[in-house]
Write a protein that holds these residues in place. Sequence first.
Motif, mmCIF file in Angstrom:
data_model
loop_
_atom_site.group_PDB
_atom_site.id
_atom_site.type_symbol
_atom_site.label_atom_id
_atom_site.label_comp_id
_atom_site.label_asym_id
_atom_site.label_seq_id
_atom_site.Cartn_x
_atom_site.Cartn_y
_atom_site.Cartn_z
ATOM 1 N N LEU A 18 0.872 -1.176 0.000
ATOM 2 C CA LEU A 18 0.000 0.000 0.000
ATOM 3 C C LEU A 18 0.908 1.224 0.000
ATOM 4 O O LEU A 18 1.769 1.359 0.874
ATOM 5 C CB LEU A 18 -0.891 -0.006 1.250
ATOM 6 N N VAL A 19 0.747 2.067 -1.004
ATOM 7 C CA VAL A 19 1.534 3.306 -1.083
ATOM 8 C C VAL A 19 0.560 4.427 -1.397
ATOM 9 O O VAL A 19 -0.191 4.339 -2.368
ATOM 10 C CB VAL A 19 2.627 3.232 -2.173
ATOM 11 N N ALA A 20 0.527 5.467 -0.563
ATOM 12 C CA ALA A 20 -0.488 6.497 -0.771
ATOM 13 C C ALA A 20 -0.113 7.818 -0.130
ATOM 14 O O ALA A 20 0.552 7.848 0.907
ATOM 15 C CB ALA A 20 -1.837 6.020 -0.197
ATOM 16 N N ASN A 21 -0.564 8.874 -0.769
ATOM 17 C CA ASN A 21 -0.551 10.212 -0.180
ATOM 18 C C ASN A 21 -1.951 10.376 0.396
ATOM 19 O O ASN A 21 -2.893 10.706 -0.316
ATOM 20 C CB ASN A 21 -0.267 11.241 -1.277
ATOM 21 N N LEU A 22 -2.106 10.066 1.683
ATOM 22 C CA LEU A 22 -3.456 9.979 2.260
ATOM 23 C C LEU A 22 -4.016 11.359 2.592
ATOM 24 O O LEU A 22 -3.316 12.194 3.178
ATOM 25 C CB LEU A 22 -3.451 9.116 3.518
ATOM 26 N N PRO A 23 -5.284 11.583 2.249
ATOM 27 C CA PRO A 23 -5.930 12.844 2.630
ATOM 28 C C PRO A 23 -5.833 13.015 4.156
ATOM 29 O O PRO A 23 -6.084 12.075 4.906
ATOM 30 C CB PRO A 23 -7.387 12.648 2.204
ATOM 31 N N TYR A 24 -5.433 14.206 4.573
ATOM 32 C CA TYR A 24 -5.127 14.426 5.985
ATOM 33 C C TYR A 24 -6.256 14.059 6.931
ATOM 34 O O TYR A 24 -6.040 13.524 7.999
ATOM 35 C CB TYR A 24 -4.755 15.903 6.206
ATOM 36 N N ASN A 25 -7.497 14.354 6.526
ATOM 37 C CA ASN A 25 -8.607 14.219 7.476
ATOM 38 C C ASN A 25 -9.043 12.772 7.714
ATOM 39 O O ASN A 25 -9.755 12.492 8.665
ATOM 40 C CB ASN A 25 -9.799 15.074 7.019
ATOM 41 N N VAL A 26 -8.628 11.829 6.838
ATOM 42 C CA VAL A 26 -9.076 10.439 7.015
ATOM 43 C C VAL A 26 -7.909 9.454 7.061
ATOM 44 O O VAL A 26 -8.100 8.242 6.958
ATOM 45 C CB VAL A 26 -10.045 10.013 5.881
ATOM 46 N N ALA A 27 -6.695 9.980 7.214
ATOM 47 C CA ALA A 27 -5.506 9.135 7.062
ATOM 48 C C ALA A 27 -5.514 7.902 7.969
ATOM 49 O O ALA A 27 -5.300 6.781 7.496
ATOM 50 C CB ALA A 27 -4.243 9.965 7.314
ATOM 51 N N VAL A 28 -5.767 8.092 9.263
ATOM 52 C CA VAL A 28 -5.653 6.958 10.196
ATOM 53 C C VAL A 28 -6.750 5.916 9.966
ATOM 54 O O VAL A 28 -6.452 4.728 9.820
ATOM 55 C CB VAL A 28 -5.614 7.438 11.668
ATOM 56 N N PRO A 29 -8.042 6.316 9.891
ATOM 57 C CA PRO A 29 -9.059 5.290 9.646
ATOM 58 C C PRO A 29 -8.855 4.538 8.326
ATOM 59 O O PRO A 29 -9.051 3.321 8.270
ATOM 60 C CB PRO A 29 -10.386 6.058 9.633
ATOM 61 N N VAL A 30 -8.438 5.244 7.272
ATOM 62 C CA VAL A 30 -8.217 4.568 5.984
ATOM 63 C C VAL A 30 -7.062 3.573 6.095
ATOM 64 O O VAL A 30 -7.167 2.424 5.639
ATOM 65 C CB VAL A 30 -7.954 5.594 4.854
ATOM 66 N N LEU A 31 -5.973 3.995 6.709
ATOM 67 C CA LEU A 31 -4.822 3.098 6.867
ATOM 68 C C LEU A 31 -5.207 1.837 7.640
ATOM 69 O O LEU A 31 -4.908 0.705 7.211
ATOM 70 C CB LEU A 31 -3.700 3.842 7.606
ATOM 71 N N LEU A 32 -5.897 2.001 8.767
ATOM 72 C CA LEU A 32 -6.276 0.845 9.590
ATOM 73 C C LEU A 32 -7.271 -0.049 8.863
ATOM 74 O O LEU A 32 -7.199 -1.280 8.951
ATOM 75 C CB LEU A 32 -6.852 1.312 10.938
#
Length: 285
Positions: free
Chosen positions: A126-140
């Motif tokens: 998984l490689v991503a520039n995660l949107p700041y507001n949802v980074a942790v829930p999306v990663l988990l």
Amino acid sequence: MSGTESDALLGPADVRELAAALGVRPTKQRGQNFVIDANTVRRIVRTAGVRPDDTVVEVGPGLGSLTLALLEAAAHVTAIEIDDVLAQALPATVVARLPQKADHFDLVHSDAMAVTELPGPPPTALVANLPYNVAVPVLLHMLATFPGIERTLVMVQAEVADRLAAGPGSKVYGVPSVKANWYADVKRAGAIGRNVFWPAPNVDSGLVALVRRDPPRTAASRQEVFAVVDAAFAQRRKTLRAALAGWAGSAGAAEAALVAAGVSPQARGEALTVEEFAAVAEHKP
């Protein structure tokens, strides 16, 4: 446009031109900041250790800056994009700039939090520039849903990167740190300047690398362990005896569970490893 390495990636002018053609303006609501620097995306792919046999899943590809660099390095890339306009445009960008890799690309038009299966081979990275507001829930969510993901590299707000990579005893150690640690060994993997983004965010960004390992050996389920973690940090200034009273049914029951798990009832959540939280969960009354 030919698909040689030197010109396949998007530069600042390409990104703005693409955005203008699509009528796209990055939105704060979705936490969109597009990477406009080809050297940065190459560095991300290199730091992620993407291999030629990898199937990479990318969340929030935006205009495709990182997507193209991943396609150059991996066997297959599956991108998950929630934005209607961006999702529609990305396959055409891949065909235009890396035509020889177009068959190795899939796009899933969805909210990443709702994705439970992906087309093509199961992802190994998984490689991503995660949107700041949802980074942790999306990663988990991605780590929980796709156990084949061995290596992860995400770009997140620097503060979130610090939290994810924090160890017990750190001031910023909390729910994201413990939960990420359930799945993987987590470490900071570098900093990213503001000027590689358009628009430039008003916060710094950081890279976090996660290498999957087996979860703690425990009779408790992940949900049971995470319930203890949530309770412990909901009132992080309180001792665990007090913070876990609601979870256990009473302060006395919480104390008994903690003692049985070999944890001091006077400790606070930020002192415990994920293994210790698992031990406490096993002794729920």
